[in-house]
Write a protein that holds these residues in place. Structure first.
Motif, PDB file in Angstrom:
ATOM      1  N   THR A   1      56.980  17.505  33.449  1.00 21.01           N
ATOM      2  CA  THR A   1      58.389  17.900  33.371  1.00 21.01           C
ATOM      3  C   THR A   1      58.830  18.709  34.588  1.00 21.01           C
ATOM      4  OG1 THR A   1      57.906  19.971  32.195  1.00 21.01           O
ATOM      5  CG2 THR A   1      58.207  17.965  30.860  1.00 21.01           C
ATOM      6  N   VAL A   2      57.859  19.180  35.371  1.00 19.96           N
ATOM      7  CA  VAL A   2      58.196  19.954  36.574  1.00 19.96           C
ATOM      8  C   VAL A   2      58.364  18.982  37.744  1.00 19.96           C
ATOM      9  CG1 VAL A   2      57.462  21.800  38.109  1.00 19.96           C
ATOM     10  CG2 VAL A   2      56.844  21.882  35.688  1.00 19.96           C
ATOM     11  N   ARG A   3      59.513  18.948  38.330  1.00 23.50           N
ATOM     12  CA  ARG A   3      59.791  17.950  39.371  1.00 23.50           C
ATOM     13  C   ARG A   3      59.144  18.307  40.702  1.00 23.50           C
ATOM     14  NH1 ARG A   3      66.210  16.309  38.484  1.00 23.50           N
ATOM     15  NH2 ARG A   3      65.986  15.600  36.306  1.00 23.50           N
ATOM     16  N   GLU A   4      59.094  19.592  41.040  1.00 21.02           N
ATOM     17  CA  GLU A   4      58.558  19.997  42.337  1.00 21.02           C
ATOM     18  C   GLU A   4      57.025  19.953  42.318  1.00 21.02           C
ATOM     19  OE1 GLU A   4      60.597  21.781  40.525  1.00 21.02           O
ATOM     20  OE2 GLU A   4      62.508  21.423  41.565  1.00 21.02           O
ATOM     21  N   PRO A   5      56.380  19.908  43.476  1.00 25.69           N
ATOM     22  CA  PRO A   5      54.918  19.954  43.537  1.00 25.69           C
ATOM     23  C   PRO A   5      54.383  21.251  42.917  1.00 25.69           C
ATOM     24  CG  PRO A   5      55.816  19.247  45.647  1.00 25.69           C
ATOM     25  CD  PRO A   5      56.976  19.712  44.827  1.00 25.69           C
ATOM     26  N   VAL A   6      53.245  21.131  42.247  1.00 25.70           N
ATOM     27  CA  VAL A   6      52.580  22.279  41.629  1.00 25.70           C
ATOM     28  C   VAL A   6      51.177  22.378  42.217  1.00 25.70           C
ATOM     29  CG1 VAL A   6      51.713  23.286  39.497  1.00 25.70           C
ATOM     30  CG2 VAL A   6      53.898  22.078  39.497  1.00 25.70           C
ATOM     31  N   PHE A   7      50.839  23.548  42.739  1.00 18.84           N
ATOM     32  CA  PHE A   7      49.523  23.770  43.337  1.00 18.84           C
ATOM     33  C   PHE A   7      48.760  24.783  42.489  1.00 18.84           C
ATOM     34  CE2 PHE A   7      50.428  21.593  47.303  1.00 18.84           C
ATOM     35  CZ  PHE A   7      51.819  21.630  47.344  1.00 18.84           C
ATOM     36  N   LEU A   8      47.563  24.395  42.035  1.00 23.96           N
ATOM     37  CA  LEU A   8      46.721  25.275  41.238  1.00 23.96           C
ATOM     38  C   LEU A   8      45.421  25.526  42.000  1.00 23.96           C
ATOM     39  CD1 LEU A   8      45.987  26.816  38.637  1.00 23.96           C
ATOM     40  CD2 LEU A   8      45.148  24.646  37.697  1.00 23.96           C
ATOM     41  N   LEU A   9      45.154  26.793  42.348  1.00 20.56           N
ATOM     42  CA  LEU A   9      43.966  27.172  43.106  1.00 20.56           C
ATOM     43  C   LEU A   9      42.993  27.877  42.171  1.00 20.56           C
ATOM     44  CD1 LEU A   9      46.702  27.675  45.052  1.00 20.56           C
ATOM     45  CD2 LEU A   9      44.901  28.066  46.744  1.00 20.56           C
ATOM     46  N   LEU A  10      41.812  27.284  41.984  1.00 20.96           N
ATOM     47  CA  LEU A  10      40.771  27.852  41.128  1.00 20.96           C
ATOM     48  C   LEU A  10      39.621  28.316  42.005  1.00 20.96           C
ATOM     49  CD1 LEU A  10      40.683  25.211  38.227  1.00 20.96           C
ATOM     50  CD2 LEU A  10      42.086  27.268  38.429  1.00 20.96           C
ATOM     51  N   ASP A  11      39.478  29.627  42.138  1.00 17.26           N
ATOM     52  CA  ASP A  11      38.431  30.183  42.981  1.00 17.26           C
ATOM     53  C   ASP A  11      37.166  30.428  42.169  1.00 17.26           C
ATOM     54  OD1 ASP A  11      38.052  33.154  45.075  1.00 17.26           O
ATOM     55  OD2 ASP A  11      37.357  31.080  45.357  1.00 17.26           O
ATOM     56  N   ASP A  12      36.000  30.338  42.864  1.00 16.57           N
ATOM     57  CA  ASP A  12      34.695  30.500  42.196  1.00 16.57           C
ATOM     58  C   ASP A  12      34.515  29.494  41.062  1.00 16.57           C
ATOM     59  OD1 ASP A  12      35.020  34.019  42.686  1.00 16.57           O
ATOM     60  OD2 ASP A  12      33.714  32.654  43.792  1.00 16.57           O
ATOM     61  N   PHE A  13      34.919  28.250  41.303  1.00 17.37           N
ATOM     62  CA  PHE A  13      34.839  27.207  40.285  1.00 17.37           C
ATOM     63  C   PHE A  13      33.399  26.932  39.875  1.00 17.37           C
ATOM     64  CE2 PHE A  13      36.686  23.859  37.896  1.00 17.37           C
ATOM     65  CZ  PHE A  13      35.795  22.806  37.914  1.00 17.37           C
ATOM     66  N   HIS A  14      32.445  27.227  40.755  1.00 12.57           N
ATOM     67  CA  HIS A  14      31.043  26.969  40.414  1.00 12.57           C
ATOM     68  C   HIS A  14      30.586  27.761  39.186  1.00 12.57           C
ATOM     69  CE1 HIS A  14      31.263  30.218  43.485  1.00 12.57           C
ATOM     70  NE2 HIS A  14      30.487  30.834  42.612  1.00 12.57           N
ATOM     71  N   ALA A  15      31.328  28.803  38.826  1.00 17.71           N
ATOM     72  CA  ALA A  15      30.946  29.605  37.667  1.00 17.71           C
ATOM     73  C   ALA A  15      31.044  28.830  36.363  1.00 17.71           C
ATOM     74  CB  ALA A  15      31.816  30.861  37.584  1.00 17.71           C
ATOM     75  N   ILE A  16      31.813  27.734  36.340  1.00 17.26           N
ATOM     76  CA  ILE A  16      31.981  26.991  35.080  1.00 17.26           C
ATOM     77  C   ILE A  16      31.447  25.564  35.168  1.00 17.26           C
ATOM     78  CG2 ILE A  16      34.019  28.352  34.493  1.00 17.26           C
ATOM     79  CD1 ILE A  16      35.687  25.799  35.122  1.00 17.26           C
ATOM     80  N   ILE A  17      30.767  25.206  36.249  1.00 13.84           N
ATOM     81  CA  ILE A  17      30.243  23.844  36.364  1.00 13.84           C
ATOM     82  C   ILE A  17      29.224  23.585  35.262  1.00 13.84           C
ATOM     83  CG2 ILE A  17      28.764  22.348  37.787  1.00 13.84           C
ATOM     84  CD1 ILE A  17      30.218  23.337  40.226  1.00 13.84           C
ATOM     85  N   GLY A  18      29.364  22.428  34.620  1.00 14.52           N
ATOM     86  CA  GLY A  18      28.488  22.051  33.528  1.00 14.52           C
ATOM     87  C   GLY A  18      28.937  22.550  32.174  1.00 14.52           C
ATOM     88  N   SER A  19      30.075  23.225  32.109  1.00 11.23           N
ATOM     89  CA  SER A  19      30.564  23.777  30.843  1.00 11.23           C
ATOM     90  C   SER A  19      31.703  22.932  30.302  1.00 11.23           C
ATOM     91  CB  SER A  19      31.044  25.213  31.047  1.00 11.23           C
ATOM     92  OG  SER A  19      32.237  25.215  31.817  1.00 11.23           O
ATOM     93  N   GLU A  20      32.131  23.274  29.084  1.00 11.13           N
ATOM     94  CA  GLU A  20      33.267  22.567  28.496  1.00 11.13           C
ATOM     95  C   GLU A  20      34.561  22.906  29.238  1.00 11.13           C
ATOM     96  OE1 GLU A  20      34.008  25.850  24.904  1.00 11.13           O
ATOM     97  OE2 GLU A  20      33.770  23.720  24.456  1.00 11.13           O
TER      98      GLU A  20
ATOM     99  N   ARG B   1      54.863  31.400  50.609  1.00 13.10           N
ATOM    100  CA  ARG B   1      55.813  31.840  51.636  1.00 13.10           C
ATOM    101  C   ARG B   1      56.861  30.781  51.926  1.00 13.10           C
ATOM    102  NH1 ARG B   1      52.289  33.816  54.753  1.00 13.10           N
ATOM    103  NH2 ARG B   1      51.906  31.934  55.976  1.00 13.10           N
ATOM    104  N   THR B   2      56.482  29.508  51.768  1.00 16.50           N
ATOM    105  CA  THR B   2      57.419  28.407  52.022  1.00 16.50           C
ATOM    106  C   THR B   2      58.130  27.934  50.757  1.00 16.50           C
ATOM    107  OG1 THR B   2      55.589  26.818  51.800  1.00 16.50           O
ATOM    108  CG2 THR B   2      56.127  27.609  54.027  1.00 16.50           C
ATOM    109  N   GLY B   3      57.986  28.711  49.668  1.00 19.15           N
ATOM    110  CA  GLY B   3      58.718  28.389  48.454  1.00 19.15           C
ATOM    111  C   GLY B   3      58.033  27.404  47.530  1.00 19.15           C
ATOM    112  N   GLN B   4      56.772  27.059  47.799  1.00 25.82           N
ATOM    113  CA  GLN B   4      56.050  26.146  46.918  1.00 25.82           C
ATOM    114  C   GLN B   4      55.603  26.893  45.655  1.00 25.82           C
ATOM    115  OE1 GLN B   4      55.815  23.005  47.426  1.00 25.82           O
ATOM    116  NE2 GLN B   4      56.304  22.777  49.598  1.00 25.82           N
ATOM    117  N   GLN B   5      55.419  26.136  44.575  1.00 26.07           N
ATOM    118  CA  GLN B   5      54.987  26.713  43.306  1.00 26.07           C
ATOM    119  C   GLN B   5      53.467  26.656  43.229  1.00 26.07           C
ATOM    120  OE1 GLN B   5      57.924  26.310  39.955  1.00 26.07           O
ATOM    121  NE2 GLN B   5      58.070  24.257  40.803  1.00 26.07           N
ATOM    122  N   ALA B   6      52.841  27.799  43.449  1.00 31.33           N
ATOM    123  CA  ALA B   6      51.383  27.866  43.503  1.00 31.33           C
ATOM    124  C   ALA B   6      50.884  28.906  42.507  1.00 31.33           C
ATOM    125  CB  ALA B   6      50.910  28.220  44.917  1.00 31.33           C
ATOM    126  N   ALA B   7      49.841  28.540  41.753  1.00 31.68           N
ATOM    127  CA  ALA B   7      49.222  29.440  40.769  1.00 31.68           C
ATOM    128  C   ALA B   7      47.771  29.677  41.162  1.00 31.68           C
ATOM    129  CB  ALA B   7      49.293  28.842  39.372  1.00 31.68           C
TER     130      ALA B   7
END
Length: 916
Positions: free
Chosen positions: A123-142, A59-65
């Motif tokens: 190469t991206v100058r602005e802040p980049v936010f990456l949100l990974l939900d349910d990360f516990h599903a891959i704990i201990g994996s490659e 909403r504030t124009g940030q780059q979030a994935a």
């Protein structure tokens, strides 16, 4: 694997989100830290808090994935594809900067992927936010290791937010010391009384719930958001809220009991039944629900559930696909098995049939397995395998086969023959033979339990013969391949573009390996037309890989390179492979082979390092030869003989294990060449003897029935012959091979043999013939750019090249002359060449009175003993060598001094100052 786009967006839930302190604090933590953990047990509202944070950022124009990971397998390849999709979709400039190709995910290392993502983020100058939900599903994996690697080297504008039940397994000590880790935990996420009051009142139609009841609810649930959701649902249907809350328990078991007795049981019977029946589905739409339940009002029911807040989430913006909250879904399924245990298989079967009818075959197959409908699952396999194979979806086929019992598979010959094909591609020939034999026995016995329809039975003999042909092809039995291909093409029972194309290209393969190139263009055109007609992407890849060596043999290197690059692109776009090994590795290795020959080492090294480690899991003999020999040549030209020997040993052992004798002899030939390059005649002879090299030159002459394996044997024999004083016999063999190659139009073979012919003439003391032979080779090699084959033969051949490059104007070698000049300048001692940079036509010709190259220490020792009139055997005894080795060194001395006899060598050596 196709990207499921709903994973790239936060889940949508009907109703407005409550503004909570945990969500506000999360946004503050995210802005301050590179890593923020949202860690709590199930049901504490991690996803809700992260959705709120995501919406505030965007909403504030940030780059979030956003990326939801609940259904992830932990595969690095899967994560790479989804990370790239999420970041390219949400971060401006990322798609243009990222160099990683998601379709190559199965072929690159973890470090490669991490570096590619970090470089693109930088190469991206602005802040980049990456949100990974349910990360516990891959704990201990490659996949978790990849996230850790990206985080470790990411730029400071990158912010990672992980929603997880458990602590990640990677270390965060360095980031903690730097103050770069933030955390939102249970204490932050539990509801305060004020938040709970707002939440419960909103659920209860907007009427303000007394704070005393809210306090009781918060105490009972300890602020657990999921528990409060259950409380609010119960209160909405209960007249005595106080009594309800007094009996309410916050433990998981009590919550389960509550859901059963006070939520589910209070719903209308038709709603209860709908929830229980649809709990078997990981995701659902109205039409699927109608098929599973036998109802016709699923759309209205879904809208009712969504409006009631019964743990249902929309997976898209159109309200088409939904899922239940995972805890609620598990609870419902437990209730289903307790109340209606006998119905689950029927429900799964209903789901499977609808999914199959709507093209969702993989999900249909899984429900059939869960229903115990093994035969229906096998029928789905039989119906879908061809289309899946055409699309290159070999991984799905392999996974399905592993889920079916062997006794069931045995009744489906087409599945067995498909498995045999996949096993052949993976070098598992014995297993493939066993499956083919079992199908043949079943067909011969007319077993009534065979599941294929009568109409299909007519094609089974042809499919069976086709699979036998494929095994013969991969085990290098080329006469058998040719025989079976001709038989099948003469009696092909139906119009199958893919199989027809595979027969044409296999026939091309067999004839090419037997040096019969006259039909290459005709077979190429027919195979290409068949594969295009069938839109068979894997067939197109194999076609280019089989055609390529034929084009190389014809001297059409650029066409072969273009074909390899086209095959790589097709394989990558279609993500074609088997057991997570990408098919693109095959053309990649073959492209690298050509690049090594042209001394284009940078891309070749990248392709070899990325793909050779997987070559033993997928490919064919050509790709193995290209990979192992290419990697060894690349190491040797850089002086790393230890690495060259190591990779050759690996390939040698694989060749022996799988009886791949063409690979075997190519490796023996390269081992011998490297030994002789280091003056290790004894080692070269040992390799040749151990391999069973023929003794007589007559045994390695070209014949009408030989294959390219025999070329490798002949080259090995010629090298050993020259090294042990039998240069004249080597000349006889080489002349016949050159004559044979010219007659068959085999340009590549002729160049290889002419280079060796020049060396044999040189060792025989015929310098003029040596120059003529090397000149013929240069003229033939110039249009196609063969460079390394000249350079890697060592100093004697280089000295001949120095003479040949002073050519007359009637021969146009401008560009190729420059390539050779640069290659020689990099590898020949500087006193032989001019010190100024060389251009085409400016190669310095050595003084005819000077040796073309200096004598080395070993040659000087032998020359001094020759001066003392010692016999070859006496010199050998003095130096601890064999008499054959002494003869070989004398030939080297004669060649360098430009003489033919001992007394002439002594005279020339005194003139040149070697002897006094």
């Amino acid at each position: 694997m196709r990207i499921i786009s709903t994973r790239l967006f936060p889940p949508h839930k009907d109703g407005s989100l409550i503004i909570r302190r945990g969500s506000t604090q999360l946004l503050t933590e995210v802005m301050r830290h590179r890593l923020t953990l949202v860690q709590a047990p199930a049901g504490y509202g991690k996803t809700t808090a992260m959705v709120s944070c995501y919406e505030s950022l965007t909403r504030t124009g940030q780059q979030a994935a956003w990326l939801s990971m609940q259904e992830f397998t932990g595969s690095m390849a899967e994560l790479v594809e989804y990370l790239q999709a999420a970041l390219c979709q949400s971060v401006a400039g990322f798609a243009a900067a990222v160099t990683v190709d998601a379709t190559l995910a199965h072929g690159a290392t973890l470090g490669d992927h991490a570096a590619d993502f970090c470089n693109a983020l930088k190469t991206v100058r602005e802040p980049v936010f990456l949100l990974l939900d349910d990360f516990h599903a891959i704990i201990g994996s490659e996949a978790e290791q990849l996230v850790s690697a990206i985080l470790s080297d990411s730029p400071h504008n990158f912010h990672l937010i992980l929603g997880t039940r458990a602590e990640p397994s990677f270390t965060m000590g360095r980031l903690r010391v730097l103050g770069a880790v933030g955390k939102i935990d249970v204490d932050d996420l539990r509801f305060s009384p004020e938040e709970a009051q707002q939440f419960i009142s909103a659920t209860d139609g907007g009427a303000m719930v007394p704070l005393a009841l809210v306090d009781l609810a918060v105490r009972k649930t300890e602020g657990w958001p999921a528990g409060l959701q259950l409380v609010s649902l119960a209160l909405a249907r209960c007249a005595d809220a106080s009594a309800l809350l007094k009996d309410f328990s916050g433990s998981h078991r009590d919550v389960g009991n509550y859901l059963a007795e006070d939520v589910l049981n209070r719903l209308a019977p038709e709603v209860q039944q709908f929830l229980l029946c649809t709990s078997i589905l990981n995701r659902f739409c109205a039409e699927l629900c109608n098929a599973v339940t036998g109802r016709d009002d699923a759309r209205a029911m879904l809208k009712l559930l969504e409006k009631s807040g019964l743990f249902i989430f929309s997976l898209d913006d159109h309200g088409h696909w939904y899922r239940y909250h995972h805890l609620f879904s598990a609870f419902l399924f437990n209730q289903l098995t307790e109340r209606h245990a006998g119905e689950t298989s029927t429900l799964h079967r209903n789901a499977s049939r609808w999914l199959a009818a709507n093209g969702l075959t993989d999900e249909a197959f899984q429900h059939a397995i869960q229903a115990g409908a093994i035969d229906f699952a096998a029928q789905l396999f039989t119906q879908a395998w061809y289309e899946l194979y055409l699309k290159g979806n070999h991984w799905t086929l392999t996974r399905w086969a592993r889920q079916l019992p062997e006794q069931v598979l045995a009744r489906y010959p087409k599945i067995q023959l498909e498995r045999a094909w996949l096993l052949t591609l993976s070098w598992r020939f014995e297993e493939a033979h066993a499956l083919i034999d079992s199908v043949a026995q079943r067909m011969d016995s007319h077993d009534p339990t065979t599941a294929d329809s009568g109409g299909d039975r007519y094609s089974l003999p042809h499919l069976l013969k086709h699979r036998k042909m494929m095994i013969a092809q991969f085990t290098d039995d080329m006469p058998e391949v040719e025989r079976l291909c001709i038989e099948l093409l003469e009696n092909f029972p139906y119009c199958d573009g893919f199989l027809e194309g595979s027969l044409h290209v296999s026939l091309l393969y067999a004839q090419r390996e037997q040096y019969r190139l006259a039909d290459v263009e005709r077979l190429n055109a027919r195979a290409r037309a068949s594969f295009n007609k069938a839109n068979a992407e894997p067939g197109k890849v194999w076609h280019e890989c089989i055609l390529g060596p034929a084009l190389l043999q014809l001297g059409r290197f650029d066409a072969a390179i273009a074909g390899y690059r086209n095959a790589i692109e097709i394989a990558n776009i279609g993500r074609i492979g088997i057991d997570e090994v990408p098919l693109a590795l095959v053309p990649s290795l073959m492209l690298a082979e050509v690049q090594v020959e042209r001394m284009e080492f940078d891309e070749a090294r990248t392709l070899l390092e990325r793909n050779l480690p997987m070559a033993q899991r997928l490919g064919f003999t050509e790709s193995l030869i290209a990979g192992y020999i290419g990697r060894a040549r690349l190491a040797a030209v850089k002086g790393d003989h230890e690495s060259a020997n190591r990779v050759l040993t690996e390939g040698f052992e694989f060749a022996l294990t799988h009886s791949l004798y063409r690979l075997f002899w190519n490796i023996v030939s390269e081992r011998v060449r490297l030994c002789l390059l280091r003056d290790d005649v004894i080692g070269a002879v040992r390799h040749a003897t151990d391999a069973g090299l023929p003794i007589s030159g007559s045994q390695v002459l070209p014949t009408a029935t030989m294959t390219t394996k025999h070329e490798a044997i002949a080259i090995t024999w010629v090298r050993i012959a020259m090294a042990t004083g039998a240069a004249r016999e080597a000349l006889r063999v080489l002349r016949q091979w050159i004559s044979f190659a010219e007659g068959r139009g085999c340009v590549r073979t002729r160049i290889r043999m002419e280079i060796l012919l020049a060396r044999a003439y040189q060792m025989s003391g015929d310098g003029r013939a040596a120059v003529r032979a090397i000149k013929d080779a240069v003229v033939a090699a110039a249009p196609i750019g063969m460079v390394l084959s000249f350079v890697e033969e060592g100093e004697p051949v280089k000295s001949l090249l120095l003479k040949v490059l002073d050519i007359d104007d009637s021969i146009d070698l401008a560009e190729f002359g420059a390539q050779l000049a640069n290659a020689l300048q990099a590898s020949v001692p500087t006193h032989v060449l001019t010190t100024a940079p060389l251009r085409a036509g400016q190669m310095q010709i050595p003084d005819r009175e000077a040796p073309c190259e200096p004598l080395n220490a070993k040659e000087m020792d032998i020359l001094k003993y020759v001066e003392q009139s010692l016999l070859n055997k006496e010199i050998a005894d003095r130096l601890g060598m064999t008499e054959g080795s002494v003869k070989w060194y004398l030939q080297q001395i004669y060649g360098k001094l430009g003489v033919r006899r001992r007394h002439m060598a002594l005279h020339k050596a005194r003139q040149m100052g070697y002897l006094h």
